[in-house]
Design an enzyme around this catalytic site. Structure first.
Site, PDB file in Angstrom:
ATOM      1  N   HIS A 231       0.817  -1.229   0.000  1.00  0.00           N
ATOM      2  CA  HIS A 231       0.000   0.000   0.000  1.00  0.00           C
ATOM      3  C   HIS A 231       0.823   1.238   0.000  1.00  0.00           C
ATOM      4  O   HIS A 231       0.533   2.197  -0.702  1.00  0.00           O
ATOM      5  CB  HIS A 231      -0.825   0.122   1.270  1.00  0.00           C
ATOM      6  CG  HIS A 231      -1.781  -0.947   1.370  1.00  0.00           C
ATOM      7  ND1 HIS A 231      -2.696  -1.179   0.397  1.00  0.00           N
ATOM      8  CD2 HIS A 231      -1.945  -1.883   2.310  1.00  0.00           C
ATOM      9  CE1 HIS A 231      -3.384  -2.205   0.739  1.00  0.00           C
ATOM     10  NE2 HIS A 231      -2.959  -2.667   1.884  1.00  0.00           N
TER      11      HIS A 231
ATOM     12  N   ARG B 156      -9.714   1.042  -7.306  1.00  0.00           N
ATOM     13  CA  ARG B 156      -9.637   0.027  -6.253  1.00  0.00           C
ATOM     14  C   ARG B 156     -10.664   0.364  -5.172  1.00  0.00           C
ATOM     15  O   ARG B 156     -10.385   1.171  -4.290  1.00  0.00           O
ATOM     16  CB  ARG B 156      -8.243   0.012  -5.629  1.00  0.00           C
ATOM     17  CG  ARG B 156      -7.135  -0.471  -6.552  1.00  0.00           C
ATOM     18  CD  ARG B 156      -5.790  -0.464  -5.799  1.00  0.00           C
ATOM     19  NE  ARG B 156      -4.783  -1.279  -6.431  1.00  0.00           N
ATOM     20  CZ  ARG B 156      -3.758  -0.794  -7.135  1.00  0.00           C
ATOM     21  NH1 ARG B 156      -3.598   0.490  -7.275  1.00  0.00           N
ATOM     22  NH2 ARG B 156      -2.878  -1.616  -7.663  1.00  0.00           N
TER      23      ARG B 156
ATOM     24  N   ARG C 135     -13.390  -1.852  -9.916  1.00  0.00           N
ATOM     25  CA  ARG C 135     -13.089  -3.219  -9.478  1.00  0.00           C
ATOM     26  C   ARG C 135     -13.834  -3.517  -8.186  1.00  0.00           C
ATOM     27  O   ARG C 135     -13.836  -2.698  -7.267  1.00  0.00           O
ATOM     28  CB  ARG C 135     -11.588  -3.377  -9.252  1.00  0.00           C
ATOM     29  CG  ARG C 135     -11.258  -4.759  -8.701  1.00  0.00           C
ATOM     30  CD  ARG C 135      -9.785  -4.996  -8.605  1.00  0.00           C
ATOM     31  NE  ARG C 135      -9.209  -4.341  -7.442  1.00  0.00           N
ATOM     32  CZ  ARG C 135      -7.917  -4.368  -7.151  1.00  0.00           C
ATOM     33  NH1 ARG C 135      -7.075  -4.987  -7.959  1.00  0.00           N
ATOM     34  NH2 ARG C 135      -7.450  -3.756  -6.088  1.00  0.00           N
TER      35      ARG C 135
ATOM     36  N   GLU D 244      -4.778 -12.588 -12.720  1.00  0.00           N
ATOM     37  CA  GLU D 244      -3.772 -12.475 -11.655  1.00  0.00           C
ATOM     38  C   GLU D 244      -3.261 -13.845 -11.218  1.00  0.00           C
ATOM     39  O   GLU D 244      -2.257 -13.951 -10.533  1.00  0.00           O
ATOM     40  CB  GLU D 244      -4.383 -11.783 -10.426  1.00  0.00           C
ATOM     41  CG  GLU D 244      -5.069 -10.483 -10.767  1.00  0.00           C
ATOM     42  CD  GLU D 244      -5.474  -9.676  -9.555  1.00  0.00           C
ATOM     43  OE1 GLU D 244      -4.686  -8.826  -9.144  1.00  0.00           O
ATOM     44  OE2 GLU D 244      -6.578  -9.901  -9.021  1.00  0.00           O
TER      45      GLU D 244
ATOM     46  N   ASN E 129       0.862  -7.252 -10.579  1.00  0.00           N
ATOM     47  CA  ASN E 129       1.447  -7.308  -9.230  1.00  0.00           C
ATOM     48  C   ASN E 129       1.208  -8.680  -8.629  1.00  0.00           C
ATOM     49  O   ASN E 129       2.103  -9.311  -8.069  1.00  0.00           O
ATOM     50  CB  ASN E 129       0.809  -6.267  -8.306  1.00  0.00           C
ATOM     51  CG  ASN E 129       0.931  -4.861  -8.848  1.00  0.00           C
ATOM     52  OD1 ASN E 129       1.775  -4.607  -9.678  1.00  0.00           O
ATOM     53  ND2 ASN E 129       0.074  -3.966  -8.379  1.00  0.00           N
ATOM     54  N   ASP E 130      -0.033  -9.138  -8.748  1.00  0.00           N
ATOM     55  CA  ASP E 130      -0.345 -10.450  -8.204  1.00  0.00           C
ATOM     56  C   ASP E 130       0.143 -11.573  -9.110  1.00  0.00           C
ATOM     57  O   ASP E 130       0.682 -12.565  -8.637  1.00  0.00           O
ATOM     58  CB  ASP E 130      -1.853 -10.587  -7.967  1.00  0.00           C
ATOM     59  CG  ASP E 130      -2.248  -9.964  -6.637  1.00  0.00           C
ATOM     60  OD1 ASP E 130      -1.532 -10.205  -5.649  1.00  0.00           O
ATOM     61  OD2 ASP E 130      -3.242  -9.213  -6.594  1.00  0.00           O
TER      62      ASP E 130
ATOM     63  N   ARG F 105       4.779 -10.551  -2.774  1.00  0.00           N
ATOM     64  CA  ARG F 105       5.047  -9.212  -3.301  1.00  0.00           C
ATOM     65  C   ARG F 105       5.492  -8.218  -2.239  1.00  0.00           C
ATOM     66  O   ARG F 105       6.042  -7.174  -2.559  1.00  0.00           O
ATOM     67  CB  ARG F 105       3.810  -8.684  -4.053  1.00  0.00           C
ATOM     68  CG  ARG F 105       2.555  -8.611  -3.210  1.00  0.00           C
ATOM     69  CD  ARG F 105       1.294  -8.427  -4.070  1.00  0.00           C
ATOM     70  NE  ARG F 105       0.868  -7.039  -4.139  1.00  0.00           N
ATOM     71  CZ  ARG F 105      -0.252  -6.627  -4.731  1.00  0.00           C
ATOM     72  NH1 ARG F 105      -1.055  -7.509  -5.314  1.00  0.00           N
ATOM     73  NH2 ARG F 105      -0.586  -5.375  -4.758  1.00  0.00           N
TER      74      ARG F 105
ATOM     75  N   CYS G 130      -2.878  -3.403 -15.639  1.00  0.00           N
ATOM     76  CA  CYS G 130      -3.025  -2.369 -14.615  1.00  0.00           C
ATOM     77  C   CYS G 130      -2.118  -2.601 -13.402  1.00  0.00           C
ATOM     78  O   CYS G 130      -2.325  -2.021 -12.353  1.00  0.00           O
ATOM     79  CB  CYS G 130      -4.479  -2.239 -14.181  1.00  0.00           C
ATOM     80  SG  CYS G 130      -5.126  -3.716 -13.411  1.00  0.00           S
TER      81      CYS G 130
END
Ligand code: PEP
Ligand code: MG
Length: 585
Positions: A189, A296, A332, A434, A457-458, A468, A505
């Site tokens: 985050h 998000r 999302r 993902e 990212n995932d 991650r 994304c």
């Protein structure tokens, strides 16, 4: 000097503001005699406030989620109301003239020793509850505005173990110019927030809170991943110069906001923004994005004292759509779990593998009422906007069954809205790619998808089996590793052949070296932190799709991540030498 992981580029100097020192080492531990009374009163009022907040939270969770999920907040109230707890803390304040923070720190320390002997999982969880309560109490005592009134010089550089969304809210509109965290990695985050604000950040700097205290002047170098403190005047002056250069260069690039996003051979690409809030939607516009590729929604939940109901969600989505460039937004659904937990959704049990556990769409399926309210709110918010501009995206889809289930939930929600006579719009439905299993099954999954968005990212962490947010394995969690490149290339090819729109994304979309490779793979839609849009727009001008395809072909012959990184660094240096300051090493 300390080295960590560079997570958001740039350089800045500012005053350290250490968050949640209670877990580490309170800055001020001792009180003057005449301050004791005030400290005791502060403690009582913080305690009362926390109990009131918890009571409200309990009632709302009870009504909207369930009895079991609400119970945890009743328990947290009972810890705060416990006579022995109050006696201990007030005893230390009055008897030993300790500050509240120091008393809470000592309290946690005592309990940690006690509980560390317990093997029992139940008892371990109770310790987690005590930590939660102490951190709530401690947060209600810290007030950055007061500290600034007392002489703390802004701009601030926030130093924390991890930066939670609720802490970001507490910072309000105070000028923050950098972030340093002990935990986390490029997609935590703290990193995402830093990038969305375009400020430098370094993560994974273990033990930094023991070396820096609130008020120290520090430097964050988000390109090299370095934090510096105790600097001499010459070094400070040199960093100030670099800081100015970085911010000036960024401002200068942002002047391209009204230009179209075109490659050197005149092909149009879409540069979209990843956002968490209305303020981010505004910066997406200011930075020249053509839409929002990822909203998000969990940030609405994470920063909300309890579950937002359908009306609150509807209002929020409406304002997001209104604030976004071209009213174009991909919303999302809730992606809670992994590192983002909210206790009111049943996250009071520790999972041993939270990222592989009960997160995202898996959790939404188990809260069907809540899920339904979110789907309804999105459908309603889309009413009146151009068809196809508002889209609904489902995170962490793993199987074809899940996509079918999602579709049937959306159909059901639409039927409800029709029978209630509420206006809504039919929206495109997409999945986030993902999970490696979904990448393998891409062609089959496309049956149920109007569009796809790659959550790299995932995808990278799952493909590489490397968390991650764990600095220990960050050398493996690399989007430019040859294995990741092969998977991405294949997924993009399958979608393009099927004429299914595809966006990426994840954070890599805003990295110059990754952008070139993705362009070479035939990707046309890129969604990134707003701050990166001007950079990528400039870079796109300098490269043709054919040249990008050639660079990709060369890169894909390489066998190791470090070879790819080195090769791409050379290519960026050749294409746009000034851009290296805008990338992370
Ligand atoms: C991703 O996984 O790449 C993504 C964009 O989603 P998040 O970072 O919110 O998990
Ligand atoms: Mg994700």
């Amino acid at each position: 000097m300390r080295k960590g992981i560079p997570v958001s580029p740039g350089i800045s100097i500012g005053t350290a503001y250490c968050i949640n020192e209670v877990f580490v080492r309170p800055e001020q531990t001792h009180l003057e005699e005449d301050a004791v009374g005030e400290e005791l009163a502060r403690f009582e009022s913080a305690k009362d406030q926390s109990i009131r907040d918890l009571k409200a939270l309990e009632a709302k969770v009870y009504a909207q989620v369930g009895k079991n999920e609400a119970a945890i907040f009743a328990m947290h109230q009972s810890i705060l109301s416990d006579h022995a707890f109050t006696k201990k803390i007030t005893g230390w304040i009055a008897g030993e003239k300790m500050t509240i923070q120091a008393a809470l720190h000592r309290f946690l320390g005592e309990y940690e020793v006690l509980f560390s002997k317990a093997k029992d999982e139940y008892l371990q969880e109770r310790f987690a509850d005590i930590r939660d309560v102490v951190s709530r109490l401690s947060a209600s005592l810290t007030d950055v505005k007061k500290e600034i009134d007392r002489g703390l010089k802004s701009p601030l550089i926030v130093v924390a173990d991890e930066l939670l969304p609720s802490q970001v809210v507490l910072l309000g509109d105070v000028e923050v110019k950098g972030i340093v965290t002990q935990a986390g990695g490029p997609t935590s985050h703290a990193a995402i927030i830093a990038r969305s604000k375009g400020i430098p950040a370094v993560s994974g700097v273990r033990g930094i809170l023991r070396q820096i205290k609130t008020g120290d002047e520090i430097v964050v170098d988000g390109r090299e991943g370095i934090v510096r403190y105790n600097l001499d005047p010459e070094a400070t002056a040199a960093y100030r110069k670099l800081e100015r250069e970085f911010f000036d260069f960024k401002d200068q690039l942002a002047e391209n906001r009204d230009e179209p996003a075109l490659t050197a051979d005149g092909r149009q690409i879409a540069l979209l923004a990843n956002i968490n809030s209305v303020a981010d939607a505004q910066s997406a516009k200011a930075m020249g994005g053509s839409g929002v590729g990822l909203y998000r929604t969990e940030y609405l939940y994470l920063t909300h004292p309890s579950v937002p109901d359908e009306e609150e969600q509807y209002e929020n989505y409406r304002s997001i759509i209104e604030a976004s460039p071209n009213n174009s937004v991909t919303i999302r659904t809730l992606d809670i779990g992994g590192d983002k937990t909210v206790p009111y959704l049943g996250h009071n049990h520790q999972e041993s593998n939270p990222f592989m556990g009960w997160r995202s769409i898996r959790l939404s399926f188990e809260h069907p009422e809540l899920f339904n309210s979110q789907i309804r709110a999105i459908l309603r918010a889309a009413a009146g906007f151009e068809v196809g501009k508002v889209r609904m995206l489902f995170p962490m889809v793993t199987t074809v069954d899940e996509m079918r289930r999602v579709r049937s939930m959306v159909r059901r929600a639409m039927k409800q809205l029709v029978s209630q006579g509420k206006p809504f719009a039919n929206v495109p439905i997409g999945m986030m790619l993902e999970v490696p299993a979904a990448a393998v099954m891409m062609d089959t999954l496309l049956e149920g998808c109007d569009f796809v968005s790659i959550g790299s990212n995932d995808l990278v962490q799952y493909l590489m089996a490397a968390d991650r947010d764990n600095p220990k394995v960050s050398h493996l969690c690399q989007p430019l590793s040859p294995a990741v490149l092969r998977v991405l290339k294949n997924v993009i090819r399958v979608c393009n052949q099927n004429n299914t729109p595809i966006t990426l994304c994840g954070e890599m979309a805003g990295q110059p070296r990754a952008f070139v490779l993705l362009l070479g793979m035939g990707l046309k839609n890129f969604s990134m932190s707003p701050a990166f849009i001007p950079t990528i727009k400039e870079l796109a001008k300098k490269i043709s799709t054919a040249e990008a395809a050639q660079i990709l072909q060369n890169a894909m012959k390489l066998k190791t991540t470090s070879q790819v990184l080195r090769y791409m660094a050379g290519q960026i240096q050749r294409l746009a030498p000034k851009f290296t300051i805008l990338d992370t090493a």
